[in-house]
Scaffold this motif. Structure first.
Motif, PDB file in Angstrom:
ATOM      1  N   MET A 260      12.965  -3.111  22.240  1.00 35.33           N
ATOM      2  CA  MET A 260      13.419  -1.825  21.705  1.00 35.33           C
ATOM      3  C   MET A 260      12.283  -0.910  21.254  1.00 35.33           C
ATOM      4  N   SER A 261      12.547   0.380  21.401  1.00 37.44           N
ATOM      5  CA  SER A 261      11.659   1.427  20.886  1.00 37.44           C
ATOM      6  C   SER A 261      12.520   2.387  20.055  1.00 37.44           C
ATOM      7  N   PRO A 262      11.900   3.257  19.271  1.00 44.95           N
ATOM      8  CA  PRO A 262      12.694   4.200  18.462  1.00 44.95           C
ATOM      9  C   PRO A 262      13.660   5.046  19.299  1.00 44.95           C
ATOM     10  N   GLU A 263      13.340   5.276  20.577  1.00 43.02           N
ATOM     11  CA  GLU A 263      14.225   6.067  21.439  1.00 43.02           C
ATOM     12  C   GLU A 263      15.547   5.351  21.720  1.00 43.02           C
ATOM     13  N   ASP A 264      15.612   4.065  21.450  1.00 44.50           N
ATOM     14  CA  ASP A 264      16.852   3.318  21.634  1.00 44.50           C
ATOM     15  C   ASP A 264      17.802   3.448  20.448  1.00 44.50           C
ATOM     16  N   SER A 265      17.370   4.135  19.409  1.00 43.11           N
ATOM     17  CA  SER A 265      18.236   4.349  18.252  1.00 43.11           C
ATOM     18  C   SER A 265      19.445   5.181  18.677  1.00 43.11           C
ATOM     19  N   SER A 266      20.615   4.606  18.581  1.00 39.33           N
ATOM     20  CA  SER A 266      21.849   5.220  19.087  1.00 39.33           C
ATOM     21  C   SER A 266      23.034   4.473  18.500  1.00 39.33           C
ATOM     22  N   ILE A 267      24.208   4.988  18.823  1.00 34.84           N
ATOM     23  CA  ILE A 267      25.426   4.215  18.654  1.00 34.84           C
ATOM     24  C   ILE A 267      25.779   3.642  20.022  1.00 34.84           C
ATOM     25  N   TYR A 268      26.058   2.339  20.047  1.00 36.90           N
ATOM     26  CA  TYR A 268      26.451   1.677  21.286  1.00 36.90           C
ATOM     27  C   TYR A 268      27.922   1.293  21.160  1.00 36.90           C
ATOM     28  N   LEU A 269      28.691   1.696  22.155  1.00 34.78           N
ATOM     29  CA  LEU A 269      30.134   1.471  22.106  1.00 34.78           C
ATOM     30  C   LEU A 269      30.592   0.713  23.343  1.00 34.78           C
TER      31      LEU A 269
ATOM     32  N   ILE B  84      45.719  -1.322  32.544  1.00 29.32           N
ATOM     33  CA  ILE B  84      46.322  -0.994  33.830  1.00 29.32           C
ATOM     34  C   ILE B  84      46.624   0.492  33.922  1.00 29.32           C
ATOM     35  N   GLY B  85      46.938   1.109  32.775  1.00 29.13           N
ATOM     36  CA  GLY B  85      47.329   2.508  32.761  1.00 29.13           C
ATOM     37  C   GLY B  85      46.184   3.494  32.753  1.00 29.13           C
ATOM     38  N   ASP B  86      44.964   3.052  32.902  1.00 27.44           N
ATOM     39  CA  ASP B  86      43.759   3.890  32.969  1.00 27.44           C
ATOM     40  C   ASP B  86      43.266   4.401  31.618  1.00 27.44           C
ATOM     41  N   GLU B  87      44.049   4.275  30.542  1.00 23.09           N
ATOM     42  CA  GLU B  87      43.510   4.682  29.239  1.00 23.09           C
ATOM     43  C   GLU B  87      42.347   3.764  28.875  1.00 23.09           C
ATOM     44  N   GLN B  88      41.280   4.374  28.300  1.00 22.85           N
ATOM     45  CA  GLN B  88      40.179   3.586  27.784  1.00 22.85           C
ATOM     46  C   GLN B  88      40.198   3.670  26.270  1.00 22.85           C
ATOM     47  N   PHE B  89      40.105   2.492  25.649  1.00 19.22           N
ATOM     48  CA  PHE B  89      40.063   2.419  24.194  1.00 19.22           C
ATOM     49  C   PHE B  89      38.706   1.890  23.783  1.00 19.22           C
ATOM     50  N   PHE B  90      38.212   2.430  22.660  1.00 23.05           N
ATOM     51  CA  PHE B  90      36.850   2.129  22.257  1.00 23.05           C
ATOM     52  C   PHE B  90      36.788   1.211  21.044  1.00 23.05           C
ATOM     53  N   GLY B  91      35.749   0.404  21.035  1.00 19.69           N
ATOM     54  CA  GLY B  91      35.433  -0.364  19.848  1.00 19.69           C
ATOM     55  C   GLY B  91      34.843   0.523  18.777  1.00 19.69           C
ATOM     56  N   PRO B  92      34.621  -0.018  17.572  1.00 19.90           N
ATOM     57  CA  PRO B  92      34.134   0.783  16.444  1.00 19.90           C
ATOM     58  C   PRO B  92      32.676   1.189  16.570  1.00 19.90           C
ATOM     59  N   GLY B  93      31.964   0.630  17.514  1.00 20.58           N
ATOM     60  CA  GLY B  93      30.581   1.019  17.728  1.00 20.58           C
ATOM     61  C   GLY B  93      29.587   0.215  16.906  1.00 20.58           C
ATOM     62  N   THR B  94      28.354   0.190  17.392  1.00 21.39           N
ATOM     63  CA  THR B  94      27.232  -0.442  16.700  1.00 21.39           C
ATOM     64  C   THR B  94      26.152   0.610  16.525  1.00 21.39           C
ATOM     65  N   ARG B  95      25.827   0.887  15.256  1.00 21.25           N
ATOM     66  CA  ARG B  95      24.792   1.882  14.978  1.00 21.25           C
ATOM     67  C   ARG B  95      23.450   1.174  14.880  1.00 21.25           C
ATOM     68  N   LEU B  96      22.569   1.468  15.824  1.00 15.26           N
ATOM     69  CA  LEU B  96      21.268   0.807  15.909  1.00 15.26           C
ATOM     70  C   LEU B  96      20.165   1.775  15.525  1.00 15.26           C
ATOM     71  N   THR B  97      19.328   1.327  14.605  1.00  8.23           N
ATOM     72  CA  THR B  97      18.134   2.078  14.232  1.00  8.23           C
ATOM     73  C   THR B  97      16.921   1.218  14.536  1.00  8.23           C
ATOM     74  N   VAL B  98      15.987   1.772  15.277  1.00  4.99           N
ATOM     75  CA  VAL B  98      14.763   1.061  15.633  1.00  4.99           C
ATOM     76  C   VAL B  98      13.582   1.729  14.946  1.00  4.99           C
ATOM     77  N   LEU B  99      12.858   0.926  14.169  1.00  5.06           N
ATOM     78  CA  LEU B  99      11.730   1.479  13.411  1.00  5.06           C
ATOM     79  C   LEU B  99      10.413   1.294  14.147  1.00  5.06           C
TER      80      LEU B  99
END
Lengths: 109, 113
Positions: free
Chosen positions: B83-92, B98-113
């Motif tokens: 990892m580098s600081p540029e990888d600091s993001s939320i990852y979801l 079957i119905g094509d709807e996409q549902f999302f997880g709560p996300g992971t907030r990553l901070t790289v120092l």
């Protein structure tokens, strides 16, 4: 290149106002258009639109799709402070979702 | 709708290290995906997680940097490597039924120092 464009990028309204959010798209192999509300981290699913001209409603929110003109609108009536969020438009084409930049809605009391 | 959980919910990491994010769905979904949301930006698809085979990566994302596993229909992991600081993001992660709807997880907030 696939594009999903939302407008406006942001807006500020007062409680009770009505807002209209726009989403236009240019993609190959369109399947459906989805709207999400994002407050903190996870986008929350609002609507999926597949057919033109059929309005979908959920409480004070409604949305409609125009597949000929390649756009959709999301309406929020009688806005409340809890409607403050980023609203994301996404288009499902082939197997994947492409997102617009989002519209930030701020509702002031 | 599918209920999707992710862990960790957030982490602070040192550059050069790797972090593995886990995603679990409560029901079988046809497809699972991983997205990145950089600060102030919208969601960008990283890859489609394929059960029992290599993930399908979008342009600009490579397996060496973002290895993904999906050993069964309801579980997937994403590793952010070297990892580098540029990888600091939320990852979801998301699941599509079957119905094509996409549902999302709560996300992971990553901070790289």
């Amino acid at each position: 290149e696939d594009k999903v464009v939302q407008s406006p990028l942001s807006l500020v309204v007062h409680e009770g106002d009505t807002v209209t959010l726009n989403c236009s798209y240019e993609v190959t192999n369109f399947r459906s258009l989805l709207w999400y509300k994002q407050e903190k981290k996870a986008p929350t699913f609002l609507f999926m639109l597949t057919s033109s001209g059929i309005e979908k409603k959920s409480g004070r929110l409604s949305s409609i799709l125009d597949k000929k003109e390649l756009f959709s609108i999301l309406n929020i009536t009688a806005t409340q402070t809890g409607d403050s969020a980023v609203y994301l438009c996404a288009v499902l084409h082939d197997y994947k979702l492409s997102f617009g930049a989002g519209t930030t809605v701020t509702v002031r009391a | 709708s599918a209920v999707i959980s992710q862990k960790p919910s957030r982490d602070i990491c040192q550059r050069g290290t790797s972090l593995t994010i886990q995603c679990q769905v409560d029901s079988q979904v046809t497809m699972m995906f991983w997205y990145r949301q950089q600060p102030g930006q919208s969601l960008t698809l990283i890859a489609t997680a394929n059960q029992g085979s290599e993930a399908t990566y979008e342009s600009g994302f490579v397996i060496d940097k973002f290895p993904i596993s999906r050993p069964n229909l309801t579980f997937s992991t994403l590793t952010v490597s070297n990892m580098s600081p540029e990888d600091s993001s939320i990852y979801l992660c998301s699941g599509q039924g079957i119905g094509d709807e996409q549902f999302f997880g709560p996300g992971t907030r990553l901070t790289v120092l």
